[in-house]
Design a protein around this motif. Structure first.
Motif, PDB file in Angstrom:
ATOM      1  N   GLY A  27       3.595  11.253   6.672  1.00 22.09           N
ATOM      2  CA  GLY A  27       2.274  11.860   6.511  1.00 22.09           C
ATOM      3  C   GLY A  27       2.260  13.313   6.943  1.00 22.09           C
ATOM      4  O   GLY A  27       1.630  14.160   6.296  1.00 22.09           O
ATOM      5  N   LEU A  28       2.964  13.621   8.050  1.00 21.18           N
ATOM      6  CA  LEU A  28       3.041  14.998   8.539  1.00 21.18           C
ATOM      7  C   LEU A  28       3.751  15.900   7.544  1.00 21.18           C
ATOM      8  O   LEU A  28       3.305  17.024   7.271  1.00 21.18           O
ATOM      9  N   LEU A  29       4.853  15.405   6.980  1.00 22.93           N
ATOM     10  CA  LEU A  29       5.584  16.188   5.977  1.00 22.93           C
ATOM     11  C   LEU A  29       4.727  16.441   4.741  1.00 22.93           C
ATOM     12  O   LEU A  29       4.775  17.521   4.150  1.00 22.93           O
ATOM     13  N   GLY A  30       3.935  15.438   4.369  1.00 22.18           N
ATOM     14  CA  GLY A  30       3.040  15.619   3.229  1.00 22.18           C
ATOM     15  C   GLY A  30       2.009  16.697   3.491  1.00 22.18           C
ATOM     16  O   GLY A  30       1.724  17.525   2.615  1.00 22.18           O
ATOM     17  N   PHE A  31       1.459  16.703   4.698  1.00 21.86           N
ATOM     18  CA  PHE A  31       0.465  17.716   5.065  1.00 21.86           C
ATOM     19  C   PHE A  31       1.089  19.117   5.063  1.00 21.86           C
ATOM     20  O   PHE A  31       0.518  20.069   4.522  1.00 21.86           O
ATOM     21  N   ILE A  32       2.287  19.246   5.656  1.00 22.90           N
ATOM     22  CA  ILE A  32       2.972  20.546   5.703  1.00 22.90           C
ATOM     23  C   ILE A  32       3.314  21.028   4.300  1.00 22.90           C
ATOM     24  O   ILE A  32       3.216  22.226   3.995  1.00 22.90           O
ATOM     25  N   THR A  33       3.707  20.089   3.439  1.00 25.69           N
ATOM     26  CA  THR A  33       4.054  20.443   2.058  1.00 25.69           C
ATOM     27  C   THR A  33       2.864  21.075   1.345  1.00 25.69           C
ATOM     28  O   THR A  33       3.013  22.062   0.623  1.00 25.69           O
ATOM     29  N   SER A  53       8.977  19.383  -0.534  1.00 24.76           N
ATOM     30  CA  SER A  53       8.370  18.293  -1.291  1.00 24.76           C
ATOM     31  C   SER A  53       9.386  17.188  -1.557  1.00 24.76           C
ATOM     32  O   SER A  53       9.080  15.996  -1.451  1.00 24.76           O
ATOM     33  N   SER A  54      10.618  17.589  -1.870  1.00 23.15           N
ATOM     34  CA  SER A  54      11.683  16.605  -2.105  1.00 23.15           C
ATOM     35  C   SER A  54      12.056  15.883  -0.815  1.00 23.15           C
ATOM     36  O   SER A  54      12.331  14.682  -0.818  1.00 23.15           O
ATOM     37  N   LEU A  55      12.075  16.610   0.315  1.00 22.55           N
ATOM     38  CA  LEU A  55      12.342  15.997   1.607  1.00 22.55           C
ATOM     39  C   LEU A  55      11.255  14.981   1.951  1.00 22.55           C
ATOM     40  O   LEU A  55      11.542  13.909   2.500  1.00 22.55           O
ATOM     41  N   HIS A  56      10.022  15.325   1.604  1.00 18.75           N
ATOM     42  CA  HIS A  56       8.903  14.403   1.811  1.00 18.75           C
ATOM     43  C   HIS A  56       9.127  13.115   1.029  1.00 18.75           C
ATOM     44  O   HIS A  56       8.935  12.002   1.546  1.00 18.75           O
ATOM     45  N   MET A  57       9.562  13.233  -0.219  1.00 21.71           N
ATOM     46  CA  MET A  57       9.790  12.063  -1.061  1.00 21.71           C
ATOM     47  C   MET A  57      10.958  11.236  -0.532  1.00 21.71           C
ATOM     48  O   MET A  57      10.912   9.996  -0.536  1.00 21.71           O
ATOM     49  N   LEU A  78       0.833  -1.206   0.000  1.00 18.89           N
ATOM     50  CA  LEU A  78       0.000   0.000   0.000  1.00 18.89           C
ATOM     51  C   LEU A  78       0.868   1.256   0.000  1.00 18.89           C
ATOM     52  O   LEU A  78       0.551   2.243  -0.675  1.00 18.89           O
ATOM     53  N   PHE A  79       1.965   1.203   0.746  1.00 17.68           N
ATOM     54  CA  PHE A  79       2.859   2.358   0.829  1.00 17.68           C
ATOM     55  C   PHE A  79       3.538   2.620  -0.517  1.00 17.68           C
ATOM     56  O   PHE A  79       3.712   3.777  -0.923  1.00 17.68           O
ATOM     57  N   TYR A  80       3.908   1.556  -1.201  1.00 18.05           N
ATOM     58  CA  TYR A  80       4.519   1.694  -2.529  1.00 18.05           C
ATOM     59  C   TYR A  80       3.539   2.352  -3.510  1.00 18.05           C
ATOM     60  O   TYR A  80       3.925   3.229  -4.295  1.00 18.05           O
ATOM     61  N   ILE A  81       2.284   1.929  -3.449  1.00 19.18           N
ATOM     62  CA  ILE A  81       1.259   2.537  -4.301  1.00 19.18           C
ATOM     63  C   ILE A  81       1.084   4.013  -3.954  1.00 19.18           C
ATOM     64  O   ILE A  81       0.959   4.871  -4.842  1.00 19.18           O
ATOM     65  N   GLU A  82       1.095   4.307  -2.644  1.00 17.02           N
ATOM     66  CA  GLU A  82       0.924   5.700  -2.214  1.00 17.02           C
ATOM     67  C   GLU A  82       2.064   6.580  -2.697  1.00 17.02           C
ATOM     68  O   GLU A  82       1.854   7.710  -3.152  1.00 17.02           O
ATOM     69  N   ILE A  83       3.310   6.074  -2.616  1.00 13.86           N
ATOM     70  CA  ILE A  83       4.464   6.847  -3.086  1.00 13.86           C
ATOM     71  C   ILE A  83       4.355   7.097  -4.584  1.00 13.86           C
ATOM     72  O   ILE A  83       4.601   8.210  -5.067  1.00 13.86           O
ATOM     73  N   SER A  84       4.002   6.061  -5.340  1.00 18.18           N
ATOM     74  CA  SER A  84       3.862   6.208  -6.792  1.00 18.18           C
ATOM     75  C   SER A  84       2.756   7.195  -7.139  1.00 18.18           C
ATOM     76  O   SER A  84       2.904   8.017  -8.063  1.00 18.18           O
ATOM     77  N   LEU A  85       1.660   7.144  -6.383  1.00 19.14           N
ATOM     78  CA  LEU A  85       0.557   8.078  -6.611  1.00 19.14           C
ATOM     79  C   LEU A  85       0.993   9.501  -6.281  1.00 19.14           C
ATOM     80  O   LEU A  85       0.661  10.449  -7.006  1.00 19.14           O
ATOM     81  N   GLY A  86       1.762   9.660  -5.191  1.00 19.05           N
ATOM     82  CA  GLY A  86       2.270  10.978  -4.831  1.00 19.05           C
ATOM     83  C   GLY A  86       3.246  11.507  -5.866  1.00 19.05           C
ATOM     84  O   GLY A  86       3.248  12.705  -6.179  1.00 19.05           O
ATOM     85  N   HIS A 130      -4.575   9.899  -2.515  1.00 21.70           N
ATOM     86  CA  HIS A 130      -3.289   9.855  -1.821  1.00 21.70           C
ATOM     87  C   HIS A 130      -3.505   9.963  -0.308  1.00 21.70           C
ATOM     88  O   HIS A 130      -2.870   9.245   0.484  1.00 21.70           O
ATOM     89  N   GLY A 131      -4.414  10.845   0.106  1.00 22.53           N
ATOM     90  CA  GLY A 131      -4.713  11.010   1.524  1.00 22.53           C
ATOM     91  C   GLY A 131      -5.351   9.774   2.126  1.00 22.53           C
ATOM     92  O   GLY A 131      -5.038   9.389   3.263  1.00 22.53           O
ATOM     93  N   ILE A 132      -6.243   9.129   1.368  1.00 19.19           N
ATOM     94  CA  ILE A 132      -6.897   7.905   1.849  1.00 19.19           C
ATOM     95  C   ILE A 132      -5.865   6.799   2.053  1.00 19.19           C
ATOM     96  O   ILE A 132      -5.886   6.086   3.071  1.00 19.19           O
TER      97      ILE A 132
END
Length: 314
Positions: free
Chosen positions: A253-259, A269-273, A171-179, A214-216
């Motif tokens: 998740g927190l970094l994604g929200f802040i981004t 955004s790059s730090l999030h990735m 699921l995490f791999y799918i989320e990263i690819s979606l992001g 992505h959030g789900i």
């Protein structure tokens, strides 16, 4: 330590992922134009152009990774134990993914980095990173003549974590690819209201839909990570690693929200990735430990103990 070279390859692969994020953060992806393997019509970049130097350096370290993976492939085969098929399969997979990643990267450059295409590059790179981690885990197993009752009990406890963590990392791999698609397709710019000439996604509705998906996924993965931690605490195995993974999932998740709050600022955004890549690596490491175990029973003696039964994940 027959897994030493594979462990070095793992760290080097993560460094290559870091360089890729640096290219994105600095906007150096077009620093060398559409020339490949050269740079702006020359064999070497203009050292007065920092973007060209960053992009060219990224290409060089990526090329170095290719040689390292090939060397690791041959070393792994030489150090493969009798009947240890997992080593051959995983070593071959690292090379297959390396070739795929090289082709995708070359096409990406020659097409002048079309919007959204970099998502394929990211996904293949993360799959290659994961395969190298799993190869390292397999090579790190200790060869034994048989499993003691204590070893077998620990193996059974660890196996109970395997499917929960496997579910979480898929699921995490799918989320990263979606992001990554959200970012590289230009959907993130549309969502943030930023004007951008080159983009694949122009519809605000589709951009918001991708963001919501992505959030789900982020929420489901957090639940999955806590599920893994619960099993680890109940079975009293890999508790620290499971807690570390759950903490990284929360941080990602927190970094994604802040981004998003900061309008998808490039460096953040790059730090999030990069954090997401590291978190995936930790999850894959945990999956490898629980799936393949700490020991490899040599085939000529694996049934010498009548009360010990082994399966393919021993």
């Amino acid at each position: 330590m027959r897994h030493r070279l594979s462990l070095i390859t793992t760290f080097y692969t993560f460094f290559v992922l870091f360089m890729g994020n640096l290219v994105t953060a600095t906007g150096a992806k077009d620093g060398c134009g559409s020339d490949w393997p050269g740079c702006n019509g020359s064999l070497f970049p203009d050292i007065t152009d920092p973007l060209a130097v960053i992009e060219y350096t990224h290409r060089m370290v990526t090329g170095g990774l290719g040689f390292l993976i090939l060397i690791n492939f041959f070393v792994a085969w030489r150090r493969k134990l009798p009947g240890e098929r997992e080593v051959g399969i995983m070593a071959a997979l690292t090379v297959i993914l390396l070739i795929t990643q090289s082709l995708v990267g070359g096409i990406n450059v020659m097409l002048s980095t079309p919007p959204g295409f970099s998502t394929i590059d990211v996904s293949v790179s993360l799959a290659m990173f994961s395969s190298i981690i799993l190869l390292t885990i397999i090579l790190s197993r200790k060869p034994v003549s048989y499993l003691t009752q204590e070893m077998e009990a620990e193996r059974r406890s660890m196996k109970k974590l395997f499917y929960p963590i496997l579910t979480a990392i898929i699921l995490f791999y799918i989320e990263i690819s979606l992001g990554a698609f959200f970012k590289h397709s230009g959907a993130s710019s549309v969502f943030a209201g930023i004007t951008k000439d080159e983009r694949l996604i122009h519809s605000p509705f589709i951009s918001e839909l991708i963001y919501d998906l992505h959030g789900i996924f982020t929420f489901i993965i957090l639940v999955s990570a806590l599920w893994v931690l619960f099993y680890a605490m109940r079975e009293k195995v890999c508790v620290k690693l499971a807690a570390f993974f759950a903490g990284l999932v929360m941080l990602e998740g927190l970094l994604g929200f802040i981004t998003v709050v900061l309008k998808l600022e490039t460096v953040l955004s790059s730090l999030h990735m990069l954090t997401a890549s590291f978190t995936l690596g930790v999850g894959v490491w945990l999956a490898g430990k629980t799936g393949f175990g700490k020991y490899y029973v040599l085939p000529e003696t694996q049934f010498s103990q009548p009360n010990i039964r082994l399966d393919q994940h021993s």
